[in-house]
Design a protein around this motif. Structure first.
Motif, PDB file in Angstrom:
ATOM      1  N   ASP A 358      16.333  81.741  62.608  1.00 23.44           N
ATOM      2  CA  ASP A 358      15.660  80.721  63.423  1.00 23.44           C
ATOM      3  C   ASP A 358      14.355  80.265  62.745  1.00 23.44           C
ATOM      4  OD1 ASP A 358      17.651  80.801  65.279  1.00 23.44           O
ATOM      5  OD2 ASP A 358      16.618  82.236  66.593  1.00 23.44           O
ATOM      6  N   SER A 361      15.132  78.054  59.866  1.00 20.92           N
ATOM      7  CA  SER A 361      15.574  76.736  60.332  1.00 20.92           C
ATOM      8  C   SER A 361      14.389  75.880  60.739  1.00 20.92           C
ATOM      9  CB  SER A 361      16.538  76.908  61.517  1.00 20.92           C
ATOM     10  OG  SER A 361      17.695  77.618  61.143  1.00 20.92           O
ATOM     11  N   ARG A 362      13.419  76.466  61.460  1.00 18.54           N
ATOM     12  CA  ARG A 362      12.250  75.681  61.877  1.00 18.54           C
ATOM     13  C   ARG A 362      11.429  75.241  60.670  1.00 18.54           C
ATOM     14  NH1 ARG A 362      12.259  79.575  66.072  1.00 18.54           N
ATOM     15  NH2 ARG A 362      10.707  80.818  64.956  1.00 18.54           N
ATOM     16  N   ARG A 363      11.242  76.134  59.715  1.00 19.72           N
ATOM     17  CA  ARG A 363      10.482  75.763  58.531  1.00 19.72           C
ATOM     18  C   ARG A 363      11.213  74.692  57.725  1.00 19.72           C
ATOM     19  NH1 ARG A 363       8.732  81.913  56.797  1.00 19.72           N
ATOM     20  NH2 ARG A 363       7.160  82.207  58.468  1.00 19.72           N
ATOM     21  N   GLY A 364      12.508  74.802  57.658  1.00 19.35           N
ATOM     22  CA  GLY A 364      13.263  73.765  56.965  1.00 19.35           C
ATOM     23  C   GLY A 364      13.115  72.420  57.638  1.00 19.35           C
ATOM     24  N   GLN A 365      13.084  72.406  58.983  1.00 15.88           N
ATOM     25  CA  GLN A 365      12.885  71.144  59.697  1.00 15.88           C
ATOM     26  C   GLN A 365      11.507  70.556  59.399  1.00 15.88           C
ATOM     27  OE1 GLN A 365      13.552  72.053  63.787  1.00 15.88           O
ATOM     28  NE2 GLN A 365      15.793  72.382  63.526  1.00 15.88           N
ATOM     29  N   LYS A 366      10.465  71.429  59.318  1.00 18.79           N
ATOM     30  CA  LYS A 366       9.126  70.927  59.005  1.00 18.79           C
ATOM     31  C   LYS A 366       9.069  70.384  57.578  1.00 18.79           C
ATOM     32  CE  LYS A 366       6.684  73.939  62.220  1.00 18.79           C
ATOM     33  NZ  LYS A 366       5.694  75.015  62.379  1.00 18.79           N
ATOM     34  N   GLU A 368      11.521  69.106  56.001  1.00 16.76           N
ATOM     35  CA  GLU A 368      12.247  67.832  56.025  1.00 16.76           C
ATOM     36  C   GLU A 368      11.384  66.728  56.602  1.00 16.76           C
ATOM     37  OE1 GLU A 368      16.490  66.056  57.708  1.00 16.76           O
ATOM     38  OE2 GLU A 368      15.822  68.084  58.238  1.00 16.76           O
ATOM     39  N   ALA A 369      10.492  67.065  57.564  1.00 19.66           N
ATOM     40  CA  ALA A 369       9.598  66.052  58.134  1.00 19.66           C
ATOM     41  C   ALA A 369       8.393  65.776  57.240  1.00 19.66           C
ATOM     42  CB  ALA A 369       9.109  66.502  59.512  1.00 19.66           C
ATOM     43  N   GLU A 371       5.454  67.395  56.542  1.00 22.62           N
ATOM     44  CA  GLU A 371       4.181  67.577  57.209  1.00 22.62           C
ATOM     45  C   GLU A 371       3.189  68.188  56.202  1.00 22.62           C
ATOM     46  OE1 GLU A 371       4.711  69.889  60.670  1.00 22.62           O
ATOM     47  OE2 GLU A 371       5.992  68.416  61.694  1.00 22.62           O
TER      48      GLU A 371
END
Length: 402
Positions: A358, A361-366, A368-369, A371
């Motif tokens: 999890d 996954s959250r770090r990958g989403q960041k 991808e954004a 930031e």
């Protein structure tokens, strides 16, 4: 008048004036009479003509009325004929419809009756087949009864018949080593059957001999012979009971009670109903009279006792097997508990792996954004928390959100 004048015997010289006047008067009277008669006839003729004319008019009037009535009658007859024709057509149509309906109903009824008749005939044939089979069975049974009668008429054969029934009942209910036929006792007597009792108890003796000669004689013959046969049967039964008590009741070797087998339920019932003194004598002599059904019940009781004895003999084996079973159950419980601990540890590891995935996954989403943060004062990031690009101009900060 001329005739009168020329009448024989009267001469012309004899006619006087008186006679002439009388003749003239008579002629005038006759003329008047004739005239009156003619007038009367004429009046009658006129009256008759008037009557005929009136009658003719009346007849004409009646004829006109009759013709008129006939015309009206013809009209009515024509109307009635037309009405009757229409009603006849309606009646014929109704009758035809009813006949058609009745024909259909009769046809359906006949069809149903035919089907029911065929079904009844089929059932009748089946019943006849059953009756034929039953008749065949009855014929076979009659032959068997004749054979049984011939068997019962012979003492040795009859004894073998009772022995055979008793042996069949015992052999079907008890195991092979629990009984013996024609065994020899210590006094040399040979009972028909000797049943071994459990727990070292003395054996049980069964006698299959029964005095049937007096019984058959008692059922046939005159009342005096029946009475004598009843007394003979009573004496034979008492002698046979004493023989069983003296030969087969041996202390320490056999039970203190012996069975006397009666191969018929009807004889058993008749014996207790008509010869109660014999049953009391057998009871006092410790001889139990048993029918096939009572013998079967007694054998089943003995079978239960034998089973109980075998279970008592095998109780220590069963107890050892139960102890081994409990040990196996304890080992199985230990292994299940260990397996449960392994399952709990594996579950904890799985939960930790899921938490790490999890975070990734959250770090990958960041990432991808994209930031990025521009700090005011340069801070040396930890090696595991920051990544520098090749140009050295951009820095990516990884934020741990634990």
């Amino acid at each position: 008048m001329n005739a009168f004048l020329t009448t024989p015997g009267i001469g012309l010289d004899m006619i006087t004036p008186t006679h002439a006047v009388l003749a003239v008067g008579a002629a005038i009277a006759i003329s008047g009479l004739l005239l009156l008669r003619s007038r009367r006839r004429r009046l009658e003729a006129e009256e008759l003509a008037d009557a005929l004319e009136a009658k003719a008019e009346d007849d004409a009037l009646r004829l006109n009325q009759i013709l008129k009535a006939q015309t009206e009658m013809q009209g009515r007859i024509a109307a009635m004929t037309e009405m009757f024709g229409a009603r006849q057509a309606e009646f014929n149509q109704t009758v035809n419809q009813r006949l058609d309906g009745m024909t259909q109903r009769i046809g359906a009824t006949i069809t149903e009756q035919t089907r029911a008749t065929h079904e009844n005939l089929r059932r009748l044939q089946e019943r006849l087949a059953v009756i034929d089979t039953a008749q065949t069975n009855i014929q076979t049974l009659a032959k068997d009864i004749v054979s049984l009668q011939s068997i019962l008429s012979n003492k040795q054969t009859r004894g073998a018949f009772g022995q055979g029934r008793m042996e069949a009942i015992i052999a079907d209910a008890l195991p092979q080593g629990a009984y013996r036929f024609q065994a020899t006792l210590s006094n040399g007597a040979r009972p028909d059957c000797l049943i071994r009792m459990p727990n070292g108890q003395p054996s049980l003796v069964i006698d299959a001999k029964f005095p049937l000669e007096a019984w058959n004689a008692m059922r046939e013959g005159s009342p005096d012979r029946v009475k004598a046969a009843a007394q003979q049967f009573r004496r034979d039964m008492e002698v046979h009971i004493r023989d069983i008590a003296s030969k087969y009741l041996l202390s320490g070797e056999t039970q203190d009670t012996a069975f006397m087998f009666v191969p018929s339920e009807s004889i058993f019932a008749d014996l207790h109903e008509r010869f109660e003194a014999v049953a009391q004598t057998a009871h006092r002599s410790r001889v139990v009279i048993v029918s096939p059904s009572l013998l079967l019940l007694s054998i089943q009781l003995i079978q239960s006792m034998l089973k109980d004895q075998r279970m008592r003999e095998q109780a220590h084996v069963i107890q050892a097997e139960v102890i081994r079973l409990m040990e196996d159950v304890g080992r199985l419980d230990d292994r299940v508990r260990k397996l449960q601990g392994h399952f709990l540890a594996a579950q904890k590891d799985v939960d930790m792996v899921i938490a790490a995935t999890d975070k990734v996954s959250r770090r990958g989403q960041k990432i991808e954004a994209m930031e990025f943060d521009a700090p005011e004062t340069p801070v040396e990031p930890p090696a595991q928390k920051a990544a520098e690009s090749k140009t050295g101009l951009l820095k990516l900060r990884l934020v741990d959100e634990d």
